[in-house]
Design an enzyme around this catalytic site. Sequence first.
Site, PDB file in Angstrom:
ATOM      1  N   CYS A 128       0.895  -1.186   0.000  1.00  0.00           N
ATOM      2  CA  CYS A 128       0.000   0.000   0.000  1.00  0.00           C
ATOM      3  C   CYS A 128       0.915   1.213   0.000  1.00  0.00           C
ATOM      4  O   CYS A 128       1.126   1.847   1.027  1.00  0.00           O
ATOM      5  CB  CYS A 128      -0.885   0.006   1.246  1.00  0.00           C
ATOM      6  SG  CYS A 128      -1.589  -1.611   1.658  1.00  0.00           S
ATOM      7  N   ALA A 129       1.498   1.516  -1.158  1.00  0.00           N
ATOM      8  CA  ALA A 129       2.724   2.331  -1.193  1.00  0.00           C
ATOM      9  C   ALA A 129       2.532   3.846  -1.155  1.00  0.00           C
ATOM     10  O   ALA A 129       3.448   4.565  -0.789  1.00  0.00           O
ATOM     11  CB  ALA A 129       3.552   1.953  -2.417  1.00  0.00           C
ATOM     12  N   ALA A 130       1.364   4.359  -1.575  1.00  0.00           N
ATOM     13  CA  ALA A 130       1.218   5.830  -1.622  1.00  0.00           C
ATOM     14  C   ALA A 130       1.212   6.408  -0.205  1.00  0.00           C
ATOM     15  O   ALA A 130       0.798   5.733   0.725  1.00  0.00           O
ATOM     16  CB  ALA A 130      -0.080   6.194  -2.337  1.00  0.00           C
TER      17      ALA A 130
ATOM     18  N   GLY B 298       4.305   7.304  -0.923  1.00  0.00           N
ATOM     19  CA  GLY B 298       5.603   6.910  -1.456  1.00  0.00           C
ATOM     20  C   GLY B 298       6.812   7.163  -0.583  1.00  0.00           C
ATOM     21  O   GLY B 298       7.934   6.816  -0.946  1.00  0.00           O
TER      22      GLY B 298
ATOM     23  N   LYS C 253       7.820   5.721   2.189  1.00  0.00           N
ATOM     24  CA  LYS C 253       8.517   4.503   2.622  1.00  0.00           C
ATOM     25  C   LYS C 253       9.206   3.808   1.450  1.00  0.00           C
ATOM     26  O   LYS C 253      10.253   3.189   1.611  1.00  0.00           O
ATOM     27  CB  LYS C 253       7.557   3.565   3.358  1.00  0.00           C
ATOM     28  CG  LYS C 253       7.086   4.148   4.696  1.00  0.00           C
ATOM     29  CD  LYS C 253       6.135   3.226   5.431  1.00  0.00           C
ATOM     30  CE  LYS C 253       5.641   3.850   6.721  1.00  0.00           C
ATOM     31  NZ  LYS C 253       4.748   5.006   6.490  1.00  0.00           N
TER      32      LYS C 253
ATOM     33  N   GLU D 125      -0.533   0.512  -5.315  1.00  0.00           N
ATOM     34  CA  GLU D 125      -1.505   1.417  -4.684  1.00  0.00           C
ATOM     35  C   GLU D 125      -2.834   1.297  -5.415  1.00  0.00           C
ATOM     36  O   GLU D 125      -2.930   1.608  -6.599  1.00  0.00           O
ATOM     37  CB  GLU D 125      -0.998   2.860  -4.723  1.00  0.00           C
ATOM     38  CG  GLU D 125      -1.945   3.863  -4.106  1.00  0.00           C
ATOM     39  CD  GLU D 125      -2.397   3.512  -2.700  1.00  0.00           C
ATOM     40  OE1 GLU D 125      -3.616   3.439  -2.479  1.00  0.00           O
ATOM     41  OE2 GLU D 125      -1.528   3.310  -1.814  1.00  0.00           O
TER      42      GLU D 125
ATOM     43  N   ASP E  87      -5.732  -4.667  -6.390  1.00  0.00           N
ATOM     44  CA  ASP E  87      -6.355  -4.782  -5.078  1.00  0.00           C
ATOM     45  C   ASP E  87      -5.384  -5.571  -4.198  1.00  0.00           C
ATOM     46  O   ASP E  87      -5.103  -6.743  -4.476  1.00  0.00           O
ATOM     47  CB  ASP E  87      -7.695  -5.511  -5.210  1.00  0.00           C
ATOM     48  CG  ASP E  87      -8.449  -5.597  -3.889  1.00  0.00           C
ATOM     49  OD1 ASP E  87      -7.798  -5.541  -2.826  1.00  0.00           O
ATOM     50  OD2 ASP E  87      -9.685  -5.722  -3.920  1.00  0.00           O
TER      51      ASP E  87
ATOM     52  N   ASP F  49       2.033  -1.174   4.799  1.00  0.00           N
ATOM     53  CA  ASP F  49       1.740   0.065   5.527  1.00  0.00           C
ATOM     54  C   ASP F  49       0.253   0.317   5.286  1.00  0.00           C
ATOM     55  O   ASP F  49      -0.128   1.007   4.352  1.00  0.00           O
ATOM     56  CB  ASP F  49       2.618   1.200   4.986  1.00  0.00           C
ATOM     57  CG  ASP F  49       2.456   2.473   5.792  1.00  0.00           C
ATOM     58  OD1 ASP F  49       2.400   2.386   7.038  1.00  0.00           O
ATOM     59  OD2 ASP F  49       2.367   3.564   5.189  1.00  0.00           O
TER      60      ASP F  49
ATOM     61  N   CYS G  57      -0.519   4.218  11.149  1.00  0.00           N
ATOM     62  CA  CYS G  57      -0.248   5.470  11.872  1.00  0.00           C
ATOM     63  C   CYS G  57      -1.418   5.784  12.803  1.00  0.00           C
ATOM     64  O   CYS G  57      -1.857   6.916  12.900  1.00  0.00           O
ATOM     65  CB  CYS G  57       0.056   6.607  10.910  1.00  0.00           C
ATOM     66  SG  CYS G  57      -1.134   6.769   9.592  1.00  0.00           S
TER      67      CYS G  57
END
Length: 337
Positions: free
Chosen positions: A142-144, A146, A148, A165, A196, A214, A268
Site C-alpha cells: 500500500c505504497a502511496a 511513497g 517509505k 496502490e 487490489d 503500511d 499510523c
Amino acid sequence: FFLPSLKLGIKMKGKLQKQICQVVLDHFEKQYTTELGDTWTRVRDVLTYPLCWQYAVLLNKFSQSAELENTLRVKGYHPAFRGPLPYLPASLKCYIRRTPGRFPAQKHQAGRLKEYFLLNAASLLPVLALEVRDGEDVLDLCAAPGGKSVATLQCAYPGRFHCNEYDDLRSRWLKQTIESFIPDPMINLITVSKLDGREIGDIKPELYDKVLVDAPCSNDRSWLFSSDIQQATLRLIQRKGLSSLQFQLLRSAIKALRPGGSLVYSTCTLSKAENSSVVNLILNSCSNVMPVDISEMGKAVSQEFTFLSGMQQHELLVLPEKGRAWGPMYVAKLKKM
C-alpha cells in the site's frame, strides 16, 4: 472591492489554525482513555496542537548536496538514527531537531530530482525493521504517497521493487513521488501497479523476499482535523471495517512472501483493534508465520522516540510527546516459515 481579499485573509488564517473535529476527538477520548490510560492525555496534547509537531528531513542519496547537510546542522538538526541499530545503511540519512516546525518543502519539477523528503521520522521505523538488502525482491503493498518506498531505495538496491496502490488518486501521487526522487536507470527496476492488495498474494504467490504492509488505517493525526462533520462521521463508521481489511491485506502479503521471507506491518494509528489485534489474529490463524523480535531496534532509537510500554517483542508503538512529537506509528515484524 475589498471583500474577496478579506475572504482570502480569513481563509488563510483558517488554514494555519486547523480546526479540531469534536466528533473525532470525543470518539478518540473514549477509546484511547480505555486503551492507554493516563498516557492518552499526554499524547492528545501533542496530536491536537499542530504548532508543536516536528518534521524530519530525509536526504535523497540520488541528488546529494553537502551544502544541505551543513545548512541542516546550522539550523540545529542532527541525525535521527545513531547508535547500534541492527540495520542502518550508511546511505540512509535523516535529520531531525527537537524544536517544532518544518523545513521548507521542495516543489515537484519534471526532470529534476528533489534533494530531500519531509516526513514524520517514525515512518522510517517500518523501513528499518524490514532490513532490505541489495538484490532482494520487495513489495510495498500500500505504497502511496511513497515516502517509505523512497526510504527503502535509500537503503538498498532491490532486485525487483513492486510498489502497489489501489486508489487511483493516491497511485498518481505515488508515481509523482517516485519520479521526484529516483533517477531514470533505477526507475526501470520499479513496477507501479494499481491492484487490489487483498488479491496480490493469489496473483503473485511466493514472489518476494520482503513485503511492507503500511496499511490503510484511521490516521489519528489527520482525522482529528477532518474538514467537516459528515466526513468525520462517515470515517468513524468505516473505521469498524478497517481491521477486517487490514487482516485481508496481511494474509495476502503472507501468500506473496517466499518461505523464509519477512514482512513488516505498520499503521499510523494508536488503535489496538487495527494494530496488535490484527497481528495476533494473523499469528493465531496462520501456522506458517512467526513473530520476529524488534525490541533491539526499539532500544537503539529510544533516545529520539517514545514507545508504549508493555508491548510484545515483535511490535512497537511510537507515542507522540512534546519535543519528540513523532508518531503515532505501529510497527510489527513477522517471518514466513
